[in-house]
Design a protein around this motif. Sequence first.
Motif, PDB file in Angstrom:
ATOM      1  N   PRO A 151      13.832 -30.999  56.387  1.00  0.00           N
ATOM      2  CA  PRO A 151      13.605 -29.947  55.522  1.00  0.00           C
ATOM      3  C   PRO A 151      14.705 -29.208  54.887  1.00  0.00           C
ATOM      4  CG  PRO A 151      12.910 -28.915  57.586  1.00  0.00           C
ATOM      5  CD  PRO A 151      13.373 -30.242  57.927  1.00  0.00           C
ATOM      6  N   PHE A 152      15.950 -29.664  55.542  1.00  0.00           N
ATOM      7  CA  PHE A 152      17.402 -28.994  55.262  1.00  0.00           C
ATOM      8  C   PHE A 152      18.072 -29.893  54.450  1.00  0.00           C
ATOM      9  CE2 PHE A 152      15.491 -27.229  59.234  1.00  0.00           C
ATOM     10  CZ  PHE A 152      15.217 -25.897  58.906  1.00  0.00           C
ATOM     11  N   VAL A 153      18.877 -29.391  53.567  1.00  0.00           N
ATOM     12  CA  VAL A 153      19.614 -30.371  52.702  1.00  0.00           C
ATOM     13  C   VAL A 153      20.953 -30.497  53.828  1.00  0.00           C
ATOM     14  CG1 VAL A 153      18.927 -29.640  50.721  1.00  0.00           C
ATOM     15  CG2 VAL A 153      20.933 -28.208  51.756  1.00  0.00           C
ATOM     16  N   THR A 154      21.654 -31.420  53.344  1.00  0.00           N
ATOM     17  CA  THR A 154      22.989 -31.574  53.961  1.00  0.00           C
ATOM     18  C   THR A 154      24.271 -30.915  53.464  1.00  0.00           C
ATOM     19  OG1 THR A 154      23.685 -33.470  52.295  1.00  0.00           O
ATOM     20  CG2 THR A 154      22.383 -34.257  54.461  1.00  0.00           C
ATOM     21  N   PRO A 155      25.262 -30.569  54.323  1.00  0.00           N
ATOM     22  CA  PRO A 155      25.968 -29.954  53.797  1.00  0.00           C
ATOM     23  C   PRO A 155      26.726 -30.054  52.327  1.00  0.00           C
ATOM     24  CG  PRO A 155      26.672 -30.064  56.185  1.00  0.00           C
ATOM     25  CD  PRO A 155      25.037 -31.184  55.592  1.00  0.00           C
ATOM     26  N   ALA A 156      26.992 -31.623  52.185  1.00  0.00           N
ATOM     27  CA  ALA A 156      27.548 -32.123  51.024  1.00  0.00           C
ATOM     28  C   ALA A 156      26.609 -31.772  49.735  1.00  0.00           C
ATOM     29  CB  ALA A 156      27.689 -33.903  50.994  1.00  0.00           C
ATOM     30  N   GLU A 157      25.345 -31.385  49.992  1.00  0.00           N
ATOM     31  CA  GLU A 157      24.376 -31.023  48.496  1.00  0.00           C
ATOM     32  C   GLU A 157      24.427 -29.270  48.491  1.00  0.00           C
ATOM     33  OE1 GLU A 157      20.928 -32.451  50.091  1.00  0.00           O
ATOM     34  OE2 GLU A 157      21.321 -34.552  49.749  1.00  0.00           O
ATOM     35  N   ILE A 158      25.448 -28.706  49.357  1.00  0.00           N
ATOM     36  CA  ILE A 158      25.358 -27.268  49.187  1.00  0.00           C
ATOM     37  C   ILE A 158      26.662 -26.829  48.473  1.00  0.00           C
ATOM     38  CG2 ILE A 158      25.409 -25.105  50.423  1.00  0.00           C
ATOM     39  CD1 ILE A 158      24.173 -26.304  52.578  1.00  0.00           C
ATOM     40  N   SER A 159      26.372 -26.212  47.331  1.00  0.00           N
ATOM     41  CA  SER A 159      27.515 -25.545  46.362  1.00  0.00           C
ATOM     42  C   SER A 159      27.870 -24.054  47.138  1.00  0.00           C
ATOM     43  CB  SER A 159      27.274 -25.229  44.800  1.00  0.00           C
ATOM     44  OG  SER A 159      28.326 -24.743  44.329  1.00  0.00           O
ATOM     45  N   ALA A 160      28.896 -24.223  47.981  1.00  0.00           N
ATOM     46  CA  ALA A 160      28.731 -22.889  48.967  1.00  0.00           C
ATOM     47  C   ALA A 160      30.008 -22.028  48.405  1.00  0.00           C
ATOM     48  CB  ALA A 160      29.338 -23.441  50.440  1.00  0.00           C
ATOM     49  N   ASN A 161      29.792 -20.635  48.712  1.00  0.00           N
ATOM     50  CA  ASN A 161      31.022 -20.035  48.623  1.00  0.00           C
ATOM     51  C   ASN A 161      31.795 -20.280  49.847  1.00  0.00           C
ATOM     52  OD1 ASN A 161      30.130 -18.502  46.492  1.00  0.00           O
ATOM     53  ND2 ASN A 161      28.832 -16.941  47.666  1.00  0.00           N
ATOM     54  N   PRO A 162      32.941 -19.560  49.965  1.00  0.00           N
ATOM     55  CA  PRO A 162      33.813 -19.588  51.139  1.00  0.00           C
ATOM     56  C   PRO A 162      33.079 -19.430  52.694  1.00  0.00           C
ATOM     57  CG  PRO A 162      34.886 -18.245  49.975  1.00  0.00           C
ATOM     58  CD  PRO A 162      33.682 -18.457  49.350  1.00  0.00           C
ATOM     59  N   LEU A 163      33.125 -20.524  53.551  1.00  0.00           N
ATOM     60  CA  LEU A 163      32.230 -20.557  54.596  1.00  0.00           C
ATOM     61  C   LEU A 163      33.153 -19.906  55.779  1.00  0.00           C
ATOM     62  CD1 LEU A 163      31.061 -24.021  54.316  1.00  0.00           C
ATOM     63  CD2 LEU A 163      29.673 -21.891  54.209  1.00  0.00           C
ATOM     64  N   THR A 164      32.413 -19.206  56.933  1.00  0.00           N
ATOM     65  CA  THR A 164      33.002 -18.810  57.916  1.00  0.00           C
ATOM     66  C   THR A 164      32.101 -18.764  59.009  1.00  0.00           C
ATOM     67  OG1 THR A 164      34.407 -16.887  58.696  1.00  0.00           O
ATOM     68  CG2 THR A 164      32.403 -16.425  57.418  1.00  0.00           C
ATOM     69  N   LEU A 165      32.608 -18.064  60.331  1.00  0.00           N
ATOM     70  CA  LEU A 165      31.633 -17.802  61.529  1.00  0.00           C
ATOM     71  C   LEU A 165      31.485 -16.186  61.657  1.00  0.00           C
ATOM     72  CD1 LEU A 165      32.580 -20.301  64.329  1.00  0.00           C
ATOM     73  CD2 LEU A 165      30.718 -20.089  62.925  1.00  0.00           C
ATOM     74  N   PRO A 166      30.485 -15.911  61.933  1.00  0.00           N
ATOM     75  CA  PRO A 166      30.407 -14.253  62.030  1.00  0.00           C
ATOM     76  C   PRO A 166      30.956 -13.760  63.094  1.00  0.00           C
ATOM     77  CG  PRO A 166      28.542 -15.781  62.680  1.00  0.00           C
ATOM     78  CD  PRO A 166      29.458 -16.562  62.265  1.00  0.00           C
ATOM     79  N   TRP A 244      27.103 -20.112  57.516  1.00  0.00           N
ATOM     80  CA  TRP A 244      27.312 -18.639  57.026  1.00  0.00           C
ATOM     81  C   TRP A 244      28.377 -18.714  55.756  1.00  0.00           C
ATOM     82  CZ3 TRP A 244      23.823 -15.368  58.531  1.00  0.00           C
ATOM     83  CH2 TRP A 244      23.389 -15.611  59.651  1.00  0.00           C
ATOM     84  N   GLU A 245      27.936 -18.399  54.802  1.00  0.00           N
ATOM     85  CA  GLU A 245      28.832 -18.102  53.494  1.00  0.00           C
ATOM     86  C   GLU A 245      29.162 -16.680  53.472  1.00  0.00           C
ATOM     87  OE1 GLU A 245      26.811 -19.593  50.038  1.00  0.00           O
ATOM     88  OE2 GLU A 245      26.382 -21.224  50.990  1.00  0.00           O
ATOM     89  N   VAL A 246      30.627 -16.500  52.702  1.00  0.00           N
ATOM     90  CA  VAL A 246      31.090 -14.909  52.552  1.00  0.00           C
ATOM     91  C   VAL A 246      30.664 -14.568  51.068  1.00  0.00           C
ATOM     92  CG1 VAL A 246      33.140 -13.490  52.162  1.00  0.00           C
ATOM     93  CG2 VAL A 246      33.039 -15.761  54.011  1.00  0.00           C
ATOM     94  N   LEU A 247      29.860 -13.599  51.027  1.00  0.00           N
ATOM     95  CA  LEU A 247      29.250 -13.069  49.557  1.00  0.00           C
ATOM     96  C   LEU A 247      30.430 -12.344  49.018  1.00  0.00           C
ATOM     97  CD1 LEU A 247      25.509 -12.050  50.471  1.00  0.00           C
ATOM     98  CD2 LEU A 247      26.516 -14.200  49.335  1.00  0.00           C
ATOM     99  N   LEU A 248      30.413 -12.374  47.810  1.00  0.00           N
ATOM    100  CA  LEU A 248      31.184 -11.475  46.907  1.00  0.00           C
ATOM    101  C   LEU A 248      30.559 -10.111  46.773  1.00  0.00           C
ATOM    102  CD1 LEU A 248      32.573 -14.187  44.338  1.00  0.00           C
ATOM    103  CD2 LEU A 248      33.483 -13.392  46.322  1.00  0.00           C
ATOM    104  N   ASP A 249      31.262  -9.034  46.111  1.00  0.00           N
ATOM    105  CA  ASP A 249      30.497  -7.882  45.925  1.00  0.00           C
ATOM    106  C   ASP A 249      29.461  -7.890  45.127  1.00  0.00           C
ATOM    107  OD1 ASP A 249      32.312  -6.803  47.994  1.00  0.00           O
ATOM    108  OD2 ASP A 249      33.677  -5.641  46.316  1.00  0.00           O
ATOM    109  N   LYS A 250      29.586  -8.486  44.035  1.00  0.00           N
ATOM    110  CA  LYS A 250      28.575  -8.630  42.950  1.00  0.00           C
ATOM    111  C   LYS A 250      27.401  -9.564  43.466  1.00  0.00           C
ATOM    112  CE  LYS A 250      30.368 -12.710  40.736  1.00  0.00           C
ATOM    113  NZ  LYS A 250      30.823 -13.521  39.438  1.00  0.00           N
TER     114      LYS A 250
END
Length: 464
Positions: A151-166, A244-250
């Motif tokens: 039920p989960f998409v592959t990483p290649a199909e995700i248009s992601a913000n910068p990724l990081t670890l929490p 985990w994606e880093v969210l912008l302020d907006k």
Amino acid sequence: QLRTFGIYKPNNKAWGFDYFTVTCSRIVHDEMGYNFEDLKDWSDKFKKKASLLHYLFGHVPDEEPDTNREGWHEHLEVTFMRCIGFGKLAFGAMGFVYIVASMAQQKKSASIVRGFSISATIATLGALAVYRISLTPWGKDITNGRHMDSPFVTPAEISANPLTLPNAKDILFATRLDSPFLASQNEFYNNQPGNANYYSLISSYSHSIESTPPTIRKQIVDIVMKDARKEKGRFLLQNAHGDWEVLLDKEVVPYIKRSLVAESSPLMKVMDQEMRFLLSECKHGRHRKSAMFRTHAPANLSKLESKLFGLDLPVKQRKVAQLLRPRLFILDAQALRSLSSSSSSSSSGDASKNNAVQMLEKGDIVEAYFEDDDGVVWYKGKIDQIDQRKGTCHILFDDGDDEVKPITELRHFEPYTSGDLVQDLIESSTRGTITYIYGNGMVAVELENGDSAPVHILDITRVA
């Protein structure tokens, strides 16, 4: 999972893995299957008991498969086919023995007919049972192959913000645990220290948010965002793959608005959770491939969410003092103090921020400047001692070394994000750019020669 990553633990718990954290990690990262070593241990248990049991249930692939899932799928398939073959063989042997025994009876034909009648009855009942099971939702998922679809998409199909670890100070917006059957695990990430601080701020302003003028709402959203970031916490969103994606302020504003409305009353909090359950069912439920669950239901839920949890915010802000005159709303003392101080400190804060020097303290996690044949390298470590007179710090590096470095060659460590230029700690000549950071700590690095290599995030260091 927080204890696994060394982020947070209750006082009565220990760091590291246990059954609960492993189960949660497998749920979050879609790693529900055991690994290949577990499969070999499983086979060895049957080998010690009996040869027949080992033949039926102890199959291990001749070569280690590319993924753990493939190994277990082959094991289950072979085990299923061997059990069916053994059942047929046993049934045939019993039928043969029965026919031979019937030949010794006086009424041979009656005995043989009775045997065939019993066999036909058993076969008919078995066929009816299989047919009845195939009509159940569970059976239909097996026959049409739906249970094999992730039920989960592959990483290649995700248009992601910068990724990081929490880390401990980050605010985590999780999206993978919104299911009723997971019970208390839906509140799992609220134990994160950053989340606890965030929801404490939300509770300070939420009780009067709906009666608050739009401009004050904008001020409240800004205050919550500013206070949550005081300890260098980041707002992170868990994407569809569990990373985990880093969210912008907006991008953070809609989440703060929803939190404020959801915490404003018990009814809205229940509505918020139920809508998350419905959206999770659309994404990951049995009918996720249907047009209704894939397209129409999420669109209708999105419209309903905007009506229930949307807050009107002004494009331009006016002075807070002008809006405080009517006093048609009530804020608690802490909220009012923060609100009044935010406008007066905003202009002076920007000017002082540029002139402020980041003070280092004992225990801070920092990066130290080094140069080698390949260029600049920043090694991660922890400040053990500070000599203010000499302007130096004694650093304990993660690789076990220690060294005294000038304060001018140190900077606070910032968590890795996709796009960072890094170097392998073991192979110092191996450099590349982080293209993806997985939630389990693995990092995909695109090397300078164009190749891609997976590496653990603890085995890299920043070079720029």
